[in-house]
Every structure is written in C-alpha cells, then in structure tokens.
Design a protein around this motif. Structure first.
Motif: not given
Length: 124
Positions: A17-18, A21-22, A24
């Motif tokens: 997930r992270l 996130f980073y 994007e």
C-alpha cells in the motif's frame, strides 16, 4: 565535509500500500522482491543521482516509520562514536544481500532510530 544521508527506509505493516502511495505521490518506482519478504527498492528518479531507498514490511511491533541512513566508511567506528555521544547500539554491522553493502543502527539520545550504511565500496 560532512557525511551524506545515503539511503532512506519506510517500514510498514502494509508495504504494498505504501509503495503504491509514494509511487503515485512522487512518481517513485518500487520494486518489491518476494525473496526479500516483499521489501522493495525505491527508485526516486531524482537527479543528479537518485537517493537510494526501500519500503519494507514490519517485523516486530513498534518498528514502523521512516528511517534514514548516513553513509560512513567504518560502521564499527561510527557506532562507537555515536555511543560515546549518548546513543544506544541497536543493530551490529550486518551485510546486505546481493552486494548492497552493509548497515548498522543506533538510537540517538532521544530514542530516534538512525542507520549507518557502508555502500558496496565502503568498509564495515
């Protein structure tokens, strides 16, 4: 001349997930490797040369968060210097797989975790 921040690491209970996130948010590429427990090397695509990084899984309660690693030439000597200034040794010098150098970690006097990294051409 001072020692540079050479690497960063983000530890998460959900590293996939992270990574997304980073990726994007900043346009980073995260290449998770199942052989490394899902730990992914990060390409920040920055210039003149990208800062090395990683996003990886949590291995124990309380180990999540952002850490930075300072490039040094002798892990043992720098750990000793940090301890002499009030730090606590957390991780002894440890070789990384596939020739990525070696690292060690300490807690600063306030308890912040800081890494030391000797790159592939550095000593330990």
């Amino acid at each position: 001349m001072g020692n540079p921040v050479a690497m960063f690491e983000i530890v998460s209970t959900d590293p996939s997930r992270l990574g997304r996130f980073y990726g994007e948010l900043f346009g980073w590429t995260v290449n998770a490797d199942p052989a490394w427990g899902g730990y992914g090397l990060v390409d920040t695509h920055s210039e003149p040369g990208p800062l090395m990084g990683g996003i990886g899984p949590s291995y124990q309660p309380g180990d999540t968060g952002v850490k930075f690693y300072v490039g040094v030439d002798d892990l043992g000597a720098w750990l000793g210097k940090a301890e002499g200034l009030g730090a606590s040794r957390l991780v002894e010098p440890t070789d990384l797989p596939e020739g990525y150098g070696s690292f060690a970690m300490f807690a600063d006097p306030d308890g912040n975790t800081v890494g030391l990294w000797a790159g592939p051409t550095g000593g330990s």
